[in-house]
Structure formats: structure tokens, C-alpha cells
Enzyme design. Structure first.
Site, mmCIF file in Angstrom:
data_model
loop_
_atom_site.group_PDB
_atom_site.id
_atom_site.type_symbol
_atom_site.label_atom_id
_atom_site.label_comp_id
_atom_site.label_asym_id
_atom_site.label_seq_id
_atom_site.Cartn_x
_atom_site.Cartn_y
_atom_site.Cartn_z
ATOM 1 C CE1 TYR A 129 2.167 0.717 9.034
ATOM 2 C CE2 TYR A 129 0.486 0.042 10.809
ATOM 3 C CZ TYR A 129 1.481 -0.111 9.665
ATOM 4 O OH TYR A 129 1.252 -1.302 8.976
ATOM 5 C CG HIS A 143 -1.634 -1.150 1.432
ATOM 6 N ND1 HIS A 143 -2.180 -1.768 2.560
ATOM 7 C CD2 HIS A 143 -2.369 -1.926 0.337
ATOM 8 C CE1 HIS A 143 -2.985 -2.545 2.528
ATOM 9 N NE2 HIS A 143 -2.968 -2.749 1.096
#
Length: 199
Positions: free
Chosen positions: A134, A65
Site C-alpha cells: 500500500y 476499512h
């Protein structure tokens, strides 16, 4: 790996700008504390605006991604479990354009992985109870997320089997060799507003 002057930071020679950071850790007989982010002491100089947590079971493949029009830098910290983590440089003009690399990240090792804007990311969970943090320097925009077919990256030998769970969308991304200029991420110099990579 090339060691930085700071003994805790290593530069990944396979992809320009990728770094591995050994987290400062404090431990005693009760357990341990490690510092995920101390702004003025961290090697990443961007202003980070969003934190995400991903949880997944064993034998899950996610990727590859990236954000096309608003790509972002990320700091990845594996909180628990173990993953096979893959990065792919999609920045035209980068000296490592279309090069890839893979790491085994282990939540017990207390390390962070930094990847600059314009890098596609994916992983396979090797254990149950995988938790990934993240830290992103731009907000996630679902409509802007695109990808590359994970199996089309020639250098990477993915640890997959008949039990591996892969989302249909991830199985239908373009192959790496089929990407055209308009598919590539547009990496902006935030200080000048200039496009550094991409069209």
C-alpha cells in the site's frame, strides 16, 4: 473499464476516480523487473508519505476499512498471491456514492489499483502467501480507522466459507444502510483546504 489515453491506465466506470495501472515490466531469461513507482511518470499526482506491506494466509477477510477524519488515497500493488478486492464509494456528492465494485487481483499480473480518498476497502485472500503493498498519501492513524460491515454491501458476492477468518471488529461495523452523515469520510481538497465530500 474505460481506457485512458495512456495505454497502461484504465478507469473503473463503477467508481469515479478508481484506476487500474499495468506496471511497466522488463523481463529476460533471468526473470523480470517491474516499476512500482516512478513519481514523474505515474498518473497519481498526490505526494505519498507512507508505504505499508501486508502479509496474510489463505481465507482471510479484512474490511471494509476507511479513515474518517483523515482519509487517504492509496495505490495497491499485489506482490504475490491472489485476492478478491472490494471498493465502496463513501463520498457524499460523488456520482458513484455508495456504489461498490470488486476485482480479482493476481500477483502474477503486475497491475496496480489506485483508489482516491473516501473509498472503503476490503478483500478476501484466495491463496496462501498473499503480500500486498500500500502506498498512502497520508499517515495511517489507527484511532481514525472505522468501517462498514462487509456483508451489508448488496452488490458484492464475497467468496467466503466456514473456514474464512474474520476479525471480531470487522464483524461489528455498522451496516451500509445504517451509516449517517457523521460516519462518512471527510475528503479535503489539499490545494484549498475545502471539504469536497463529507460533513
Amino acid at each position: 473499464m474505460q481506457k485512458n489515453m495512456n495505454k497502461n491506465i484504465f478507469s473503473a466506470k463503477e467508481i469515479e476516480g478508481v484506476k487500474i495501472f499495468n506496471l511497466p515490466t522488463h523481463s529476460d531469461e533471468r526473470g523480470e523487473l517491474y516499476e512500482l513507482w516512478v513519481g514523474e511518470n505515474h498518473f497519481a499526482t498526490e505526494s505519498f508519505v507512507q508505504d505499508n506491506i501486508v502479509k496474510c494466509k489463505v481465507n482471510v477477510l479484512r474490511g471494509m476499512h476507511y479513515q474518517k477524519n483523515n482519509p487517504y488515497s492509496q495505490i495497491i500493488t499485489l506482490i504475490s498471491g491472489k485476492i478478491f478486492d472490494v471498493l465502496l464509494d463513501l463520498r457524499p456528492g460523488s456520482p458513484t456514492f455508495k456504489q461498490s465494485t470488486a476485482y480479482i487481483l493476481d500477483g502474477s499480473k503486475n497491475i496496480q489499483l489506485y483508489m482516491p480518498s473516501g473509498i472503503a476497502h476490503g478483500y478476501v485472500s484466495l491463496t496462501d502467501n498473499v503480500i500486498i503493498s500500500y502506498k498512502c498519501n497520508e499517515k495511517y492513524q489507527p484511532a481514525d480507522e472505522v468501517g462498514v460491515l462487509w456483508s451489508s454491501i448488496p452488490e458484492i458476492k464475497w467468496p467466503v466459507n466456514e473456514k474464512t477468518k474474520i476479525k471480531n471488529r470487522d464483524q461489528n461495523f455498522k451496516k451500509l444502510n445504517d451509516l449517517v452523515d457523521n460516519d462518512l469520510p471527510k475528503v479535503i481538497d489539499t490545494n484549498k483546504g475545502d471539504i469536497l465530500y463529507g460533513c
